[in-house]
Design a protein around this motif. Structure first.
Motif, PDB file in Angstrom:
ATOM      1  N   CYS A  27      42.111 -21.927 -61.572  1.00  0.00           N
ATOM      2  CA  CYS A  27      42.511 -23.206 -60.964  1.00  0.00           C
ATOM      3  C   CYS A  27      41.285 -23.991 -60.521  1.00  0.00           C
ATOM      4  N   VAL A  28      40.351 -23.318 -59.882  1.00  0.00           N
ATOM      5  CA  VAL A  28      39.129 -23.977 -59.425  1.00  0.00           C
ATOM      6  C   VAL A  28      38.346 -24.536 -60.615  1.00  0.00           C
ATOM      7  N   ASN A  29      38.199 -23.735 -61.663  1.00  0.00           N
ATOM      8  CA  ASN A  29      37.446 -24.176 -62.837  1.00  0.00           C
ATOM      9  C   ASN A  29      38.119 -25.352 -63.532  1.00  0.00           C
ATOM     10  N   HIS A  30      39.462 -25.386 -63.497  1.00  0.00           N
ATOM     11  CA  HIS A  30      40.182 -26.518 -64.087  1.00  0.00           C
ATOM     12  C   HIS A  30      39.810 -27.819 -63.373  1.00  0.00           C
ATOM     13  N   VAL A  31      39.811 -27.768 -62.040  1.00  0.00           N
ATOM     14  CA  VAL A  31      39.502 -28.967 -61.256  1.00  0.00           C
ATOM     15  C   VAL A  31      38.055 -29.400 -61.479  1.00  0.00           C
ATOM     16  N   LYS A  32      37.153 -28.453 -61.630  1.00  0.00           N
ATOM     17  CA  LYS A  32      35.747 -28.777 -61.847  1.00  0.00           C
ATOM     18  C   LYS A  32      35.498 -29.405 -63.217  1.00  0.00           C
ATOM     19  N   ALA A  33      36.297 -28.991 -64.207  1.00  0.00           N
ATOM     20  CA  ALA A  33      36.013 -29.388 -65.593  1.00  0.00           C
ATOM     21  C   ALA A  33      36.929 -30.479 -66.131  1.00  0.00           C
ATOM     22  N   SER A  34      38.038 -30.754 -65.450  1.00  0.00           N
ATOM     23  CA  SER A  34      39.035 -31.656 -66.014  1.00  0.00           C
ATOM     24  C   SER A  34      39.509 -32.666 -64.987  1.00  0.00           C
ATOM     25  N   ARG A  35      39.941 -33.825 -65.464  1.00  0.00           N
ATOM     26  CA  ARG A  35      40.556 -34.831 -64.600  1.00  0.00           C
ATOM     27  C   ARG A  35      42.077 -34.784 -64.708  1.00  0.00           C
ATOM     28  N   ARG A  36      42.607 -33.822 -65.434  1.00  0.00           N
ATOM     29  CA  ARG A  36      44.051 -33.709 -65.588  1.00  0.00           C
ATOM     30  C   ARG A  36      44.661 -33.044 -64.349  1.00  0.00           C
ATOM     31  N   SER A  37      45.952 -33.307 -64.142  1.00  0.00           N
ATOM     32  CA  SER A  37      46.650 -32.757 -62.974  1.00  0.00           C
ATOM     33  C   SER A  37      46.763 -31.241 -63.067  1.00  0.00           C
ATOM     34  N   LEU A  38      46.889 -30.630 -61.907  1.00  0.00           N
ATOM     35  CA  LEU A  38      47.069 -29.183 -61.817  1.00  0.00           C
ATOM     36  C   LEU A  38      48.222 -28.896 -60.871  1.00  0.00           C
ATOM     37  N   VAL A  39      49.178 -28.093 -61.312  1.00  0.00           N
ATOM     38  CA  VAL A  39      50.294 -27.663 -60.474  1.00  0.00           C
ATOM     39  C   VAL A  39      50.158 -26.169 -60.248  1.00  0.00           C
ATOM     40  N   ILE A  40      50.130 -25.764 -58.985  1.00  0.00           N
ATOM     41  CA  ILE A  40      50.071 -24.343 -58.636  1.00  0.00           C
ATOM     42  C   ILE A  40      51.432 -23.930 -58.108  1.00  0.00           C
ATOM     43  N   SER A  41      52.097 -23.045 -58.810  1.00  0.00           N
ATOM     44  CA  SER A  41      53.436 -22.584 -58.422  1.00  0.00           C
ATOM     45  C   SER A  41      53.413 -21.070 -58.273  1.00  0.00           C
ATOM     46  N   ALA A  42      53.696 -20.591 -57.066  1.00  0.00           N
ATOM     47  CA  ALA A  42      53.675 -19.146 -56.817  1.00  0.00           C
ATOM     48  C   ALA A  42      54.496 -18.855 -55.566  1.00  0.00           C
ATOM     49  N   HIS A  43      54.861 -17.591 -55.384  1.00  0.00           N
ATOM     50  CA  HIS A  43      55.711 -17.239 -54.252  1.00  0.00           C
ATOM     51  C   HIS A  43      54.916 -17.249 -52.945  1.00  0.00           C
ATOM     52  N   ALA A  44      55.633 -17.215 -51.831  1.00  0.00           N
ATOM     53  CA  ALA A  44      55.008 -17.263 -50.510  1.00  0.00           C
ATOM     54  C   ALA A  44      54.053 -16.092 -50.323  1.00  0.00           C
ATOM     55  N   GLY A  45      52.907 -16.363 -49.735  1.00  0.00           N
ATOM     56  CA  GLY A  45      51.933 -15.313 -49.451  1.00  0.00           C
ATOM     57  C   GLY A  45      51.060 -14.917 -50.623  1.00  0.00           C
ATOM     58  N   SER A  46      51.133 -15.664 -51.705  1.00  0.00           N
ATOM     59  CA  SER A  46      50.372 -15.301 -52.906  1.00  0.00           C
ATOM     60  C   SER A  46      48.950 -15.860 -52.910  1.00  0.00           C
ATOM     61  N   GLY A  47      48.638 -16.744 -51.962  1.00  0.00           N
ATOM     62  CA  GLY A  47      47.284 -17.274 -51.870  1.00  0.00           C
ATOM     63  C   GLY A  47      47.125 -18.700 -52.343  1.00  0.00           C
ATOM     64  N   LYS A  48      48.208 -19.471 -52.331  1.00  0.00           N
ATOM     65  CA  LYS A  48      48.111 -20.875 -52.774  1.00  0.00           C
ATOM     66  C   LYS A  48      47.200 -21.681 -51.850  1.00  0.00           C
ATOM     67  N   SER A  49      47.383 -21.530 -50.547  1.00  0.00           N
ATOM     68  CA  SER A  49      46.572 -22.290 -49.592  1.00  0.00           C
ATOM     69  C   SER A  49      45.108 -21.865 -49.668  1.00  0.00           C
ATOM     70  N   TYR A  50      44.870 -20.587 -49.844  1.00  0.00           N
ATOM     71  CA  TYR A  50      43.500 -20.096 -49.978  1.00  0.00           C
ATOM     72  C   TYR A  50      42.856 -20.673 -51.233  1.00  0.00           C
ATOM     73  N   CYS A  51      43.637 -20.745 -52.307  1.00  0.00           N
ATOM     74  CA  CYS A  51      43.152 -21.345 -53.550  1.00  0.00           C
ATOM     75  C   CYS A  51      42.836 -22.824 -53.332  1.00  0.00           C
ATOM     76  N   LEU A  52      43.666 -23.502 -52.554  1.00  0.00           N
ATOM     77  CA  LEU A  52      43.432 -24.914 -52.257  1.00  0.00           C
ATOM     78  C   LEU A  52      42.130 -25.102 -51.481  1.00  0.00           C
ATOM     79  N   GLU A  53      41.854 -24.198 -50.541  1.00  0.00           N
ATOM     80  CA  GLU A  53      40.580 -24.260 -49.821  1.00  0.00           C
ATOM     81  C   GLU A  53      39.408 -24.145 -50.794  1.00  0.00           C
ATOM     82  N   ALA A  54      39.508 -23.205 -51.725  1.00  0.00           N
ATOM     83  CA  ALA A  54      38.437 -23.005 -52.706  1.00  0.00           C
ATOM     84  C   ALA A  54      38.267 -24.234 -53.599  1.00  0.00           C
TER      85      ALA A  54
END
Length: 227
Positions: A27-54
């Motif tokens: 997910c991080v590499n996608h944002v660094k390399a692309s201007r296209r949208s990214l949707v992160i879909s995962a269950h609660a407690g899987s680390g979505k917010s932590y990924c957003l921080e990164a």
């Protein structure tokens, strides 16, 4: 409440990137390399917010002049996100609810301040609603129009009878057809939506999101200290 992130003297640490799972790093590499949208879909407690921080850390390093708008659906989530942004030392990040961002964009475009008017739809409907339609049926029209606005009719869905009919069936609206027919109900709702979107003299709570996407408002890039 001041939701402005303090500006650190240096870029945030990249150490978080070494703690990511392969999926989070992708997910991080996608944002660094692309201007296209990214949707992160995962269950609660899987680390979505932590990924957003990164991702925000990566944005600060990859696009050092970029502003970040971190939008939540309610104030409690916004406050939690703000704590994480502050602790991580994220630069140029404004945190707020979707309605707060929408209100700011509407006010910036229209050059005036607003207090949401909860009677906008009912006042608008009175201008053209037939006298034969009584208040209980008018309330149904108003409630359904609000559902349509929040569903993005005119933005994600066409402003049309077909869109309204789809939502009508999806929400299983209990319509007293002895008092008002479905076709009349949908026609009046459509007219109400059109009239409401044209009236920028008043904004209701749904307009804070609906108007700034339906109307040709310029999205302002900013790093803001909320008043």
């Amino acid at each position: 409440m001041n939701l402005l992130s303090p500006t650190p003297a240096a870029l945030p640490s990249l150490s978080i990137l070494s703690t990511l799972s392969p999926e989070q790093l992708a997910c991080v590499n996608h944002v660094k390399a692309s201007r296209r949208s990214l949707v992160i879909s995962a269950h609660a407690g899987s680390g979505k917010s932590y990924c957003l921080e990164a991702i925000m850390v990566a944005i600060n390093h990859t696009y050092p002049t970029a502003s970040i708008a971190l939008i939540s659906m309610n104030t409690s989530v916004a406050e939690e996100l703000q704590r994480k942004v502050t602790a991580r030392g994220i630069l140029r990040c404004t945190v707020g609810t979707s309605h707060r961002f929408g209100k700011f964009i509407c006010e910036s475009h229209l050059k005036k301040r607003f207090v949401p008017n909860k009677y906008k739809l009912s006042d608008t409907l009175k201008l053209f609603c037939p006298a034969s339609i009584r208040w209980p049926e008018q309330k149904l029209i108003i409630s359904f129009a609000d559902i349509c606005k929040n569903a993005g009719v005119g933005v994600c869905l066409p402003l049309s009878i077909d869109s309204l009919s789809t939502l009508f069936n999806h929400h299983d609206i209990d319509l007293p057809e002895s008092k008002i027919s479905k076709s009349q109900f949908l026609d009046l709702t459509l007219k109400l939506l059109r009239s409401s979107s044209e009236n920028t003299a008043k904004l209701d709570i749904s307009d804070l999101i609906f108007s700034c996407t339906f109307a040709p408002f310029k999205l302002i890039v900013f790093y803001r200290d909320w008043e």
